[in-house]
Design a protein around this motif. Structure first.
Motif, mmCIF file in Angstrom:
data_model
loop_
_atom_site.group_PDB
_atom_site.id
_atom_site.type_symbol
_atom_site.label_atom_id
_atom_site.label_comp_id
_atom_site.label_asym_id
_atom_site.label_seq_id
_atom_site.Cartn_x
_atom_site.Cartn_y
_atom_site.Cartn_z
ATOM 1 N N GLU A 1 8.270 38.402 -40.179
ATOM 2 C CA GLU A 1 9.207 38.813 -41.222
ATOM 3 C C GLU A 1 8.451 38.965 -42.529
ATOM 4 O O GLU A 1 7.278 38.618 -42.613
ATOM 5 C CB GLU A 1 10.340 37.782 -41.346
ATOM 6 N N ASN B 1 9.147 28.968 -30.730
ATOM 7 C CA ASN B 1 9.608 30.146 -31.448
ATOM 8 C C ASN B 1 8.850 30.109 -32.763
ATOM 9 O O ASN B 1 9.069 29.212 -33.575
ATOM 10 C CB ASN B 1 11.112 30.070 -31.729
ATOM 11 N N THR C 1 7.841 31.818 -36.262
ATOM 12 C CA THR C 1 8.169 32.845 -37.248
ATOM 13 C C THR C 1 7.088 32.854 -38.327
ATOM 14 O O THR C 1 6.747 31.820 -38.880
ATOM 15 C CB THR C 1 9.549 32.567 -37.886
ATOM 16 N N ASN D 1 7.220 32.820 -28.560
ATOM 17 C CA ASN D 1 8.076 33.937 -28.907
ATOM 18 C C ASN D 1 7.871 34.167 -30.406
ATOM 19 O O ASN D 1 8.234 33.326 -31.207
ATOM 20 C CB ASN D 1 9.533 33.576 -28.576
ATOM 21 N N ASP E 1 3.234 45.636 -32.335
ATOM 22 C CA ASP E 1 3.556 44.565 -31.386
ATOM 23 C C ASP E 1 2.481 44.407 -30.318
ATOM 24 O O ASP E 1 2.105 43.297 -29.957
ATOM 25 C CB ASP E 1 4.896 44.841 -30.690
ATOM 26 N N THR F 1 8.041 35.953 -34.092
ATOM 27 C CA THR F 1 8.846 36.785 -34.991
ATOM 28 C C THR F 1 8.063 36.979 -36.281
ATOM 29 O O THR F 1 7.540 36.013 -36.846
ATOM 30 C CB THR F 1 10.187 36.092 -35.318
ATOM 31 N N GLY G 1 7.246 37.310 -26.275
ATOM 32 C CA GLY G 1 8.029 38.345 -26.946
ATOM 33 C C GLY G 1 7.620 38.453 -28.398
ATOM 34 O O GLY G 1 7.146 37.502 -29.001
ATOM 35 N N VAL G 2 7.779 39.667 -28.933
ATOM 36 C CA VAL G 2 7.483 39.874 -30.350
ATOM 37 C C VAL G 2 8.691 40.553 -30.992
ATOM 38 O O VAL G 2 9.163 41.576 -30.509
ATOM 39 C CB VAL G 2 6.237 40.777 -30.556
ATOM 40 N N GLU G 3 9.191 39.934 -32.015
ATOM 41 C CA GLU G 3 10.257 40.582 -32.781
ATOM 42 C C GLU G 3 9.674 40.834 -34.155
ATOM 43 O O GLU G 3 9.415 39.895 -34.908
ATOM 44 C CB GLU G 3 11.472 39.656 -32.866
ATOM 45 N N ASN G 4 9.438 42.108 -34.416
ATOM 46 C CA ASN G 4 8.759 42.424 -35.665
ATOM 47 C C ASN G 4 9.774 42.899 -36.706
ATOM 48 O O ASN G 4 10.151 44.065 -36.737
ATOM 49 C CB ASN G 4 7.692 43.484 -35.394
ATOM 50 N N ASN G 5 10.211 41.962 -37.533
ATOM 51 C CA ASN G 5 11.190 42.294 -38.571
ATOM 52 C C ASN G 5 10.523 42.536 -39.915
ATOM 53 O O ASN G 5 11.205 42.653 -40.923
ATOM 54 C CB ASN G 5 12.201 41.146 -38.739
#
Ligand SMILES: [Mn+2]
Length: 403
Positions: A296, A257, A259, A292, A306, A294, A322-326
């Motif tokens: 931020e 993961n 970040t 994965n 993404d 992320t 996966g991409v979580e673009n915060n």
């Protein structure tokens, strides 16, 4: 007297990879399908090369109570190779492969090199010898008879009883304790009070290497729950003291993961390069990494799309699962006004004469701003959406879904 051993646990032979809901290339499929066995082979090769005195497996060698034939063969080949090299292997059953599930492993019942505690003979302490044939250590085994054991294993384990030999607890347990825990819950203090010199523990998949209390973790991660590097412990003992405990990576597929903070101090290209370098570092020694990602942080006026991240960072050896673009765009109006992008035009237009500024710089934007002044917008909705998407494309670099 000195000797060395390998401590492993939670091999989970037979467990499939979970969470893989994306397409794999044939090469990646092959890496995934053989990762397990290759990790175990590497451990075996290391044991042979280093001429260790013995190998300890602290439970959950198999994933299921029903040991499938392929998994049995993998273990058979592993044990056979170690036996050929005169390396002893000592195994306790875990909650996944309790004593009751070892109904077929008869191949090694007469071997002087393999001992599965609580299966072919009663579970009791065992004195083991080093390669020179000298008594070296004494093993205090605790394994699972069935799939659950809701009490502390320390209550049934003997206290250390030898001053001359190295006392090793070979224990499948959960040292994090807990009242409802059915996996031999106990505390670190309870374990240490037994007075052993080394605790070869199993059950927890994440490596947790203390001075004496050691979980080597699983040798090969099988889902995104098992993030980070995986391997085994190589322990050297001299004069009944631990001289070194080296964590040796042997995993082929690794989950992370990751970040990453975006800042205004770098361009999008720099950010992508920075992520690429981080991934390179993580993947050292592995054949495949599954990331994965992320994002931020706040940047002035760009948010990396993404799909760009996925395309740019994926390779044969790297899967972006996966991409979580915060990350967020800076809302400082003064900064935006000086940015020169479409957002700057919107801000300037909203503060000044729409026609003059917007039409001058962006015809579509001017049209959109005019549309926004019309009260009945039903008939104009689709055109407004289209323009909004085009503008977003310009801002976000192509990501126009869910606008
Ligand atoms: Mn377990």
């Amino acid at each position: 007297m000195n000797f060395s051993f390998i401590h492993t646990a939670d091999i989970h032979l037979g467990r499939a990879f979970a969470d893989i809901d994306y397409d794999l290339s044939p090469e990646q499929k092959n890496i995934i399908n053989t990762a397990h066995e290759k990790a175990l082979e590497e451990l075996c090769g290391f044991a042979v090369d280093k001429e260790v005195d013995f190998v300890l497996i602290a439970g959950d060698t198999f994933d299921e109570c029903e040991h499938d034939l392929h998994s049995r063969l993998v273990l058979y080949n592993f044990l056979k190779r170690l036996e050929t090299n005169e390396i002893g292997v000592y195994i306790v059953p875990g909650n996944h492969d309790p004593e009751s599930s070892y109904t077929k492993e008869l191949e090694f019942k007469d071997s002087t090199y393999v001992k599965i505690f609580g299966v072919n003979t009663p579970s009791e302490t065992l004195v083991i010898k080093n390669r020179e044939g000298e008594e070296a250590a004494i093993i205090y085994p605790f394994g699972f008879k069935t799939t659950e054991y809701p009490a502390s294993p320390c209550k049934v384990l003997e206290n250390a009883k030898s001053k001359d030999l190295f006392n090793i607890g070979l224990i499948h347990c959960d040292k994090t304790g807990g009242e409802k825990n059915v996996y031999a819950p106990c505390s670190e203090k309870e374990l240490l009070d037994l007075g052993y010199d080394y605790y070869a523990l199993g059950h927890i998949h994440k490596p947790d290497i203390g001075e004496k209390l050691v979980y080597p973790g699983t040798i090969q991660a099988r889902s995104r729950k098992d993030t980070g590097e995986h391997g085994f412990c190589y322990v050297n003992v001299d004069n009944n003291r631990i001289v070194s405990n080296e964590f040796v990576k042997c995993d082929k597929v690794r989950y992370y993961n990751l970040t990453v903070s975006v800042t205004d101090d770098e361009t999008e290209i720099d950010t992508i390069e920075r992520i690429r370098n981080l991934i390179d570092e993580f993947s050292r020694g592995a054949e495949l990494v599954i990331i994965n990602l992320t994002l931020e942080g706040i940047c002035r006026y760009k948010k990396i799309a993404d799909n760009i991240l996925k395309t740019e960072l994926s390779t044969n050896r790297v899967i972006i699962s996966g991409v979580e673009n915060n990350s967020a765009i800076d809302t400082d109006i003064n900064l935006i006004k000086t940015s020169g992008g479409v957002l700057a035009q919107i801000v300037l237009a909203s503060e000044n004469d729409v026609e003059i500024i917007a039409a001058d710089t962006n015809k579509e934007l001017a049209e959109l701003l005019k549309l926004s002044q019309v009260t009945d917008t039903t008939s104009l909705e689709s055109r407004a959406t289209e323009i909004a998407q085009n503008i977003c494309k310009e801002i976000y670099g192509g990501e126009t879904e869910n606008v």
